[in-house]
Design a protein around this motif. Sequence first.
Motif, PDB file in Angstrom:
ATOM      1  N   TRP A  19       0.846  -1.186   0.000  1.00 42.79           N
ATOM      2  CA  TRP A  19       0.000   0.000   0.000  1.00 42.79           C
ATOM      3  C   TRP A  19       0.886   1.241   0.000  1.00 42.79           C
ATOM      4  CZ3 TRP A  19      -5.384   0.453   2.411  1.00 42.79           C
ATOM      5  CH2 TRP A  19      -6.118  -0.725   2.210  1.00 42.79           C
ATOM      6  N   ILE A  20       0.480   2.243  -0.773  1.00 38.01           N
ATOM      7  CA  ILE A  20       1.154   3.535  -0.753  1.00 38.01           C
ATOM      8  C   ILE A  20       0.138   4.554  -0.256  1.00 38.01           C
ATOM      9  CG2 ILE A  20       2.385   5.275  -2.096  1.00 38.01           C
ATOM     10  CD1 ILE A  20       3.265   3.052  -3.984  1.00 38.01           C
ATOM     11  N   ILE A  21       0.493   5.212   0.844  1.00 37.52           N
ATOM     12  CA  ILE A  21      -0.439   6.078   1.565  1.00 37.52           C
ATOM     13  C   ILE A  21       0.189   7.463   1.701  1.00 37.52           C
ATOM     14  CG2 ILE A  21      -1.774   6.329   3.693  1.00 37.52           C
ATOM     15  CD1 ILE A  21      -1.227   3.274   4.141  1.00 37.52           C
ATOM     16  N   SER A  22      -0.573   8.499   1.411  1.00 41.24           N
ATOM     17  CA  SER A  22      -0.060   9.859   1.508  1.00 41.24           C
ATOM     18  C   SER A  22       0.106  10.253   2.980  1.00 41.24           C
ATOM     19  CB  SER A  22      -1.020  10.836   0.833  1.00 41.24           C
ATOM     20  OG  SER A  22      -2.156  11.076   1.663  1.00 41.24           O
ATOM     21  N   PRO A  23       0.868  11.318   3.273  1.00 40.02           N
ATOM     22  CA  PRO A  23       1.006  11.768   4.670  1.00 40.02           C
ATOM     23  C   PRO A  23      -0.328  12.152   5.305  1.00 40.02           C
ATOM     24  CG  PRO A  23       2.682  12.794   3.287  1.00 40.02           C
ATOM     25  CD  PRO A  23       1.731  12.105   2.358  1.00 40.02           C
ATOM     26  N   ALA A  24      -1.324  12.470   4.464  1.00 39.46           N
ATOM     27  CA  ALA A  24      -2.647  12.823   4.978  1.00 39.46           C
ATOM     28  C   ALA A  24      -3.509  11.590   5.246  1.00 39.46           C
ATOM     29  CB  ALA A  24      -3.352  13.746   3.988  1.00 39.46           C
ATOM     30  N   GLY A  25      -2.973  10.403   4.968  1.00 42.43           N
ATOM     31  CA  GLY A  25      -3.718   9.180   5.227  1.00 42.43           C
ATOM     32  C   GLY A  25      -4.591   8.729   4.072  1.00 42.43           C
ATOM     33  N   LYS A  26      -4.307   9.204   2.861  1.00 39.31           N
ATOM     34  CA  LYS A  26      -5.084   8.791   1.699  1.00 39.31           C
ATOM     35  C   LYS A  26      -4.402   7.627   1.003  1.00 39.31           C
ATOM     36  CE  LYS A  26      -7.472  10.556  -2.376  1.00 39.31           C
ATOM     37  NZ  LYS A  26      -7.759  11.750  -3.220  1.00 39.31           N
ATOM     38  N   HIS A  27      -5.157   6.574   0.777  1.00 40.78           N
ATOM     39  CA  HIS A  27      -4.641   5.397   0.080  1.00 40.78           C
ATOM     40  C   HIS A  27      -4.534   5.724  -1.409  1.00 40.78           C
ATOM     41  CE1 HIS A  27      -5.305   0.853  -1.014  1.00 40.78           C
ATOM     42  NE2 HIS A  27      -4.065   1.244  -1.222  1.00 40.78           N
ATOM     43  N   LEU A  28      -3.309   5.930  -1.879  1.00 38.02           N
ATOM     44  CA  LEU A  28      -3.092   6.321  -3.269  1.00 38.02           C
ATOM     45  C   LEU A  28      -3.170   5.138  -4.225  1.00 38.02           C
ATOM     46  CD1 LEU A  28      -0.088   8.775  -2.774  1.00 38.02           C
ATOM     47  CD2 LEU A  28      -2.535   9.300  -2.776  1.00 38.02           C
ATOM     48  N   GLY A  29      -2.815   3.971  -3.739  1.00 35.43           N
ATOM     49  CA  GLY A  29      -2.841   2.782  -4.578  1.00 35.43           C
ATOM     50  C   GLY A  29      -2.036   1.658  -3.969  1.00 35.43           C
ATOM     51  N   THR A  30      -2.016   0.534  -4.656  1.00 41.51           N
ATOM     52  CA  THR A  30      -1.326  -0.652  -4.165  1.00 41.51           C
ATOM     53  C   THR A  30      -0.541  -1.300  -5.289  1.00 41.51           C
ATOM     54  OG1 THR A  30      -3.134  -1.067  -2.590  1.00 41.51           O
ATOM     55  CG2 THR A  30      -1.624  -2.897  -3.032  1.00 41.51           C
ATOM     56  N   ILE A  31       0.725  -1.606  -5.012  1.00 44.34           N
ATOM     57  CA  ILE A  31       1.501  -2.429  -5.937  1.00 44.34           C
ATOM     58  C   ILE A  31       1.189  -3.869  -5.561  1.00 44.34           C
ATOM     59  CG2 ILE A  31       3.768  -2.911  -6.909  1.00 44.34           C
ATOM     60  CD1 ILE A  31       4.740  -0.280  -5.699  1.00 44.34           C
ATOM     61  N   LEU A  32       0.462  -4.557  -6.408  1.00 44.35           N
ATOM     62  CA  LEU A  32      -0.072  -5.868  -6.058  1.00 44.35           C
ATOM     63  C   LEU A  32       1.010  -6.943  -6.087  1.00 44.35           C
ATOM     64  CD1 LEU A  32      -3.408  -5.649  -8.075  1.00 44.35           C
ATOM     65  CD2 LEU A  32      -3.040  -5.123  -5.657  1.00 44.35           C
ATOM     66  N   THR A  33       0.890  -7.888  -5.178  1.00 40.34           N
ATOM     67  CA  THR A  33       1.800  -9.033  -5.128  1.00 40.34           C
ATOM     68  C   THR A  33       0.985 -10.315  -5.078  1.00 40.34           C
ATOM     69  OG1 THR A  33       1.978  -8.880  -2.703  1.00 40.34           O
ATOM     70  CG2 THR A  33       3.653  -7.749  -3.994  1.00 40.34           C
ATOM     71  N   ASP A  34       1.519 -11.344  -5.711  1.00 39.72           N
ATOM     72  CA  ASP A  34       0.802 -12.615  -5.804  1.00 39.72           C
ATOM     73  C   ASP A  34       0.689 -13.297  -4.447  1.00 39.72           C
ATOM     74  OD1 ASP A  34      -0.395 -14.871  -7.057  1.00 39.72           O
ATOM     75  OD2 ASP A  34       1.546 -15.877  -7.046  1.00 39.72           O
ATOM     76  N   LYS A  35       1.698 -13.107  -3.599  1.00 43.11           N
ATOM     77  CA  LYS A  35       1.704 -13.703  -2.265  1.00 43.11           C
ATOM     78  C   LYS A  35       1.829 -12.604  -1.212  1.00 43.11           C
ATOM     79  CE  LYS A  35       3.903 -17.968  -3.930  1.00 43.11           C
ATOM     80  NZ  LYS A  35       5.073 -18.892  -3.790  1.00 43.11           N
ATOM     81  N   ASN A  36       1.645 -12.963   0.039  1.00 41.36           N
ATOM     82  CA  ASN A  36       1.683 -11.982   1.115  1.00 41.36           C
ATOM     83  C   ASN A  36       3.055 -11.310   1.214  1.00 41.36           C
ATOM     84  OD1 ASN A  36      -0.859 -12.896   1.630  1.00 41.36           O
ATOM     85  ND2 ASN A  36      -0.430 -13.685   3.681  1.00 41.36           N
ATOM     86  N   THR A  37       3.056  -9.997   1.264  1.00 40.34           N
ATOM     87  CA  THR A  37       4.282  -9.247   1.492  1.00 40.34           C
ATOM     88  C   THR A  37       4.397  -8.939   2.984  1.00 40.34           C
ATOM     89  OG1 THR A  37       4.378  -8.297  -0.719  1.00 40.34           O
ATOM     90  CG2 THR A  37       5.471  -7.067   1.039  1.00 40.34           C
ATOM     91  N   ALA A  38       5.602  -9.159   3.526  1.00 42.32           N
ATOM     92  CA  ALA A  38       5.814  -8.987   4.960  1.00 42.32           C
ATOM     93  C   ALA A  38       6.513  -7.686   5.305  1.00 42.32           C
ATOM     94  CB  ALA A  38       6.632 -10.160   5.516  1.00 42.32           C
ATOM     95  N   ASN A  39       7.460  -7.258   4.469  1.00 44.06           N
ATOM     96  CA  ASN A  39       8.251  -6.086   4.830  1.00 44.06           C
ATOM     97  C   ASN A  39       8.946  -5.543   3.589  1.00 44.06           C
ATOM     98  OD1 ASN A  39       9.436  -4.132   6.511  1.00 44.06           O
ATOM     99  ND2 ASN A  39       9.820  -5.643   8.120  1.00 44.06           N
ATOM    100  N   MET A  40       9.681  -4.451   3.761  1.00 44.48           N
ATOM    101  CA  MET A  40      10.340  -3.816   2.628  1.00 44.48           C
ATOM    102  C   MET A  40      11.483  -2.936   3.108  1.00 44.48           C
ATOM    103  SD  MET A  40       7.096  -1.419   1.931  1.00 44.48           S
ATOM    104  CE  MET A  40       6.108  -2.868   2.378  1.00 44.48           C
TER     105      MET A  40
END
Length: 358
Positions: free
Chosen positions: A307-328
């Motif tokens: 998930w990519i979220i703006s500093p104001a808390g708006k969900h801008l979009g998601t880079i989708l992954t086939d399996k669960n992502t844990a960290n980055m």
Amino acid sequence: MRYLGKTLLFGVLFFLAISTADFDSRWVLAAQNGAEEFPAKVERLDPALDAIVPQGATWRRVASGFTWVEGPIWIHSGYLMFADISSNSIRKIEPDGKVSIWLQPSGYRGAEPYGGKEPGTNGMTLDSKGRLTVAGHAGRNVLRFESMDPHGTVTVLADSYQGKKLSSPNDLVYGPDGSLYFTDPPYGLRTQGDSDPAKELKVNGVYRIPNALNQKPGAPPNRAAVQLLVSDLERPNGIAFSPDNKWLYVSNTLPKKWMRYPVKKDGSLGGGSVFVDASSDNRNGSPDGMKIDTNGNVYAAGPGGVWIISPAGKHLGTILTDKNTANMAWGGEDGMTLYTTTTDTVFSIRLNAKGIRP
């Protein structure tokens, strides 16, 4: 004419549906078949995302064949490290792509088999002196390596709170004053639950180690100094500061939400508020590790991917992954490559944003 228009419209919609389904299948097949690079599927919810995730962005498979990978960290000298929790190891990816075991065992060190799913360590970060700091997870402590020799001096920064063992430190981040903040859910315990017989603390807390940066190498932890900052989250997990250090973000795995806390001058926290609520999103994955870019956007493992979220808390979009992502983690020479630990694989993706790196 109206019949022809309807027919044409139906044909266009059918083509788009087939194209989307075909893209989905190509993405999954590429991910499963070991392709080195394949197109990133991006859920774009706001035009602001276009300035962050370029059109035509691609995933690159960096390393695969593990079980549950976590805690990626970019080392200043130019390589990535990550935790392979299930094999109780920390691994290193050389610039040429070669993967080696840096430390094993990394977490649990008992003589008997662990008996749980996650015997290894978890999140990792660096302090301002470049020293690797690790959430011990099954080791039930927080560690700092005084050099990049895994068999050199190791300093335990914390292992208990008010005389009771930590459950399983999960993720961690340094504050601007050298204090260390970490989360402590039960995922590194054998049953991963609150009723685990080894669990001594009733809460799943967010803690602070004041002045952790200046703890002497090899000295025992200052156990009396550890502070419990947050005690009302069910499953605190990922943790990160805003660029100005005025806010502390904490992921809560279940129920699915991200919290935000104002940081006081003394390093303690004010009352928290829900930053983003994802509890209604039933896709695979939950709030987990997170990182921040220089503009204050939050990149968070969550339902469906990153998930990519703006500093104001708006969900801008998601880079989708086939399996669960844990960290980055942000990496590369310019800090514009995002590395993710996605179930059994380490991926990377080039973005138009520059990350904040320790």
